[in-house]
Scaffold this motif. Structure first.
Motif, PDB file in Angstrom:
ATOM      1  N   MET A   1       0.616  -1.162  -0.047  1.00 20.62           N
ATOM      2  CA  MET A   1       0.684  -0.196  -0.238  1.00 20.62           C
ATOM      3  C   MET A   1       0.795   1.118  -0.120  1.00 20.62           C
ATOM      4  N   GLU A   2       1.596   1.258   0.670  1.00 21.25           N
ATOM      5  CA  GLU A   2       3.388   2.250   0.461  1.00 21.25           C
ATOM      6  C   GLU A   2       3.813   2.255  -0.441  1.00 21.25           C
ATOM      7  N   SER A   3       4.311   1.413  -1.552  1.00 24.04           N
ATOM      8  CA  SER A   3       3.991   1.663  -2.774  1.00 24.04           C
ATOM      9  C   SER A   3       3.196   2.014  -3.516  1.00 24.04           C
ATOM     10  N   LYS A   4       2.159   1.782  -3.577  1.00 26.98           N
ATOM     11  CA  LYS A   4       1.233   1.689  -4.279  1.00 26.98           C
ATOM     12  C   LYS A   4       0.631   4.118  -4.395  1.00 26.98           C
ATOM     13  N   ASP A   5       0.641   4.102  -2.809  1.00 24.38           N
ATOM     14  CA  ASP A   5       0.347   5.297  -2.540  1.00 24.38           C
ATOM     15  C   ASP A   5       1.501   6.333  -3.463  1.00 24.38           C
ATOM     16  N   GLN A   6       2.710   5.666  -2.894  1.00 28.22           N
ATOM     17  CA  GLN A   6       3.833   6.694  -3.845  1.00 28.22           C
ATOM     18  C   GLN A   6       3.596   6.746  -5.335  1.00 28.22           C
ATOM     19  N   ARG A   7       3.040   5.891  -6.197  1.00 23.87           N
ATOM     20  CA  ARG A   7       3.459   5.956  -7.223  1.00 23.87           C
ATOM     21  C   ARG A   7       1.888   6.598  -7.952  1.00 23.87           C
ATOM     22  N   MET A   8       0.524   6.623  -6.440  1.00 28.07           N
ATOM     23  CA  MET A   8      -0.375   7.185  -7.329  1.00 28.07           C
ATOM     24  C   MET A   8      -0.013   8.701  -6.851  1.00 28.07           C
ATOM     25  N   LYS A   9       0.101   9.707  -5.973  1.00 27.11           N
ATOM     26  CA  LYS A   9       0.649  10.951  -5.323  1.00 27.11           C
ATOM     27  C   LYS A   9       1.378  11.511  -6.956  1.00 27.11           C
ATOM     28  N   VAL A  10       2.827  10.184  -7.667  1.00 29.54           N
ATOM     29  CA  VAL A  10       3.760  11.138  -8.198  1.00 29.54           C
ATOM     30  C   VAL A  10       2.656  11.147  -9.823  1.00 29.54           C
ATOM     31  N   MET A  11       2.094  10.380 -10.156  1.00 31.44           N
ATOM     32  CA  MET A  11       1.204  10.285 -11.196  1.00 31.44           C
ATOM     33  C   MET A  11      -0.325  11.275 -10.984  1.00 31.44           C
ATOM     34  N   CYS A  12      -1.070  11.595 -10.358  1.00 25.35           N
ATOM     35  CA  CYS A  12      -1.276  12.755  -9.659  1.00 25.35           C
ATOM     36  C   CYS A  12      -1.075  13.998 -10.292  1.00 25.35           C
ATOM     37  N   GLU A  13       0.726  14.277  -9.787  1.00 25.02           N
ATOM     38  CA  GLU A  13       1.514  14.872  -9.821  1.00 25.02           C
ATOM     39  C   GLU A  13       1.611  15.590 -11.054  1.00 25.02           C
ATOM     40  N   ILE A  14       1.588  14.334 -12.001  1.00 21.98           N
ATOM     41  CA  ILE A  14       2.181  14.112 -13.467  1.00 21.98           C
ATOM     42  C   ILE A  14       1.148  14.660 -14.223  1.00 21.98           C
ATOM     43  N   ARG A  38       6.616   1.472 -10.239  1.00 17.84           N
ATOM     44  CA  ARG A  38       5.796   0.261 -10.452  1.00 17.84           C
ATOM     45  C   ARG A  38       5.826  -0.616 -10.141  1.00 17.84           C
ATOM     46  N   LYS A  39       7.997  -0.647 -10.329  1.00 17.96           N
ATOM     47  CA  LYS A  39       8.811  -2.003 -10.602  1.00 17.96           C
ATOM     48  C   LYS A  39       8.593  -2.314  -8.650  1.00 17.96           C
ATOM     49  N   THR A  40       8.774  -1.725  -8.873  1.00 15.90           N
ATOM     50  CA  THR A  40       8.388  -1.582  -6.793  1.00 15.90           C
ATOM     51  C   THR A  40       7.645  -2.589  -6.492  1.00 15.90           C
ATOM     52  N   GLU A  41       6.148  -1.376  -7.215  1.00 14.82           N
ATOM     53  CA  GLU A  41       5.210  -2.010  -6.848  1.00 14.82           C
ATOM     54  C   GLU A  41       4.939  -3.195  -6.857  1.00 14.82           C
ATOM     55  N   THR A  42       5.503  -3.903  -7.809  1.00 11.57           N
ATOM     56  CA  THR A  42       5.254  -5.111  -8.902  1.00 11.57           C
ATOM     57  C   THR A  42       5.750  -5.735  -8.032  1.00 11.57           C
ATOM     58  N   GLY A  43       7.242  -5.419  -7.587  1.00 14.24           N
ATOM     59  CA  GLY A  43       7.588  -6.915  -7.061  1.00 14.24           C
ATOM     60  C   GLY A  43       6.976  -7.199  -5.404  1.00 14.24           C
ATOM     61  N   TRP A  44       6.383  -6.005  -4.649  1.00 14.22           N
ATOM     62  CA  TRP A  44       5.469  -6.915  -3.607  1.00 14.22           C
ATOM     63  C   TRP A  44       4.138  -7.025  -4.446  1.00 14.22           C
ATOM     64  N   LEU A  45       3.652  -6.774  -4.941  1.00 11.03           N
ATOM     65  CA  LEU A  45       2.485  -7.365  -5.605  1.00 11.03           C
ATOM     66  C   LEU A  45       2.682  -8.996  -5.770  1.00 11.03           C
TER      67      LEU A  45
END
Length: 280
Positions: A1-14, A38-45
């Motif tokens: 969830m932390e990895s997903k939050d970081q990715r979503m935050k960057v995506m929203c800013e972009i 996304r690679k970090t999030e995929t690893g956790w998934l």
């Protein structure tokens, strides 16, 4: 969830600043950043799915394994395997199968509930806005609308470097003030200080009368145009008409009304034509 939050935050800013990225040609740089997150999030998934698959296999095979081990131990210990013992044992194992199958989902649900409760608790534990940041003066009691004396403000009180330091500002009634500076120099933080949203370390902030703030990102309520203009206040027809006139909003309202009327007439004509064709 932390990895997903970081990715979503960057995506929203972009997505919010896509125009700047296009103008500066930073697409590939931010794309590589997103791919890394996304690679970090995929690893956790992957770890989650592998663990889920292993636990599902274990719990689905557990009843059969338990039966084999139980009857094998009875055979090795010389306990006679009679139908009066085997059938109740199998019935008991069958009854225990459903709870065993649901145990992984129950554990997963408990973990997700704990994560959600921790997020809610961390949000509720956030510090409230300081009520003594701004010294409010009655309307007409002073010629100064906004005054900041030796103001030091910081978004993070634990940080050694304040966000804004040694701010002195004095704005008289009727003045038009423009604050210029580079990106990240603290222009928006200065406005937030006047609104009382930035924690104050030291200094004095005085505000005479009322204030209104228009953010860079527009926010519209789910309601009529009139409700968005009034914003919860009582209707004062004279003031309302004056606001429409000052903002040059009448032309937009008239244009919107004309387009709305023409659109409805068009749909009405199409509907009548369709009905007539059906009857013919």
């Amino acid at each position: 969830m932390e990895s997903k939050d970081q990715r979503m935050k960057v995506m929203c800013e972009i997505l919010r600043n896509m125009r700047i990225l296009k103008l500066q040609g930073w697409e590939m740089k931010f794309l590589s950043k997103i791919m890394e997150l996304r690679k970090t999030e995929t690893g956790w998934l992957k770890k989650f799915l592998y663990t889920n698959a292993m636990s599902s296999f274990l719990f689905w095979s557990a009843p059969t394994f338990v039966s084999v081990v139980t009857f094998g131990a009875c055979f090795l210990m010389g306990i006679p395997l009679e139908s009066g013992k085997i059938l109740p044992a199998l019935a008991t194992f069958r009854i225990l199968q459903e709870p065993i199958y649901n145990l992984p989902d129950t554990i997963s649900m408990m973990v997700q509930t704990k994560v959600s409760l921790d997020r809610i608790a961390s949000f509720l534990r956030l510090h409230d806005l300081q009520s003594d940041v701004i010294e409010r003066l009655p309307r007409g009691s002073s010629d100064t609308a906004i005054e900041i004396i030796d103001g030091n403000f910081s978004w993070d009180l634990s940080s050694l470097n304040p966000t804004l330091k040694d701010i002195n500002l004095k704005v008289q009634h009727g003045m038009r003030v423009a604050v210029c500076g580079t990106v990240g120099s603290g222009k928006s933080s200065l406005l937030s200080c006047i609104l009382g949203e930035v924690p104050k370390i030291s200094g004095t902030v005085k505000l005479c009368g009322t204030k209104a703030y228009v953010a860079q990102s527009p926010w519209i309520q789910s309601g009529t145009i009139e409700e968005n203009i009034l914003f919860g206040k009582e209707m004062e027809r004279e003031k309302y008409e004056r606001i429409l006139e000052v903002c040059s909003f009448r032309k937009d309202l008239y244009s919107s009304a004309i387009i709305f009327t023409v659109k409805h007439i068009f749909f009405l004509v199409c509907h009548v034509h369709k009905v007539m064709n059906i009857r013919i």
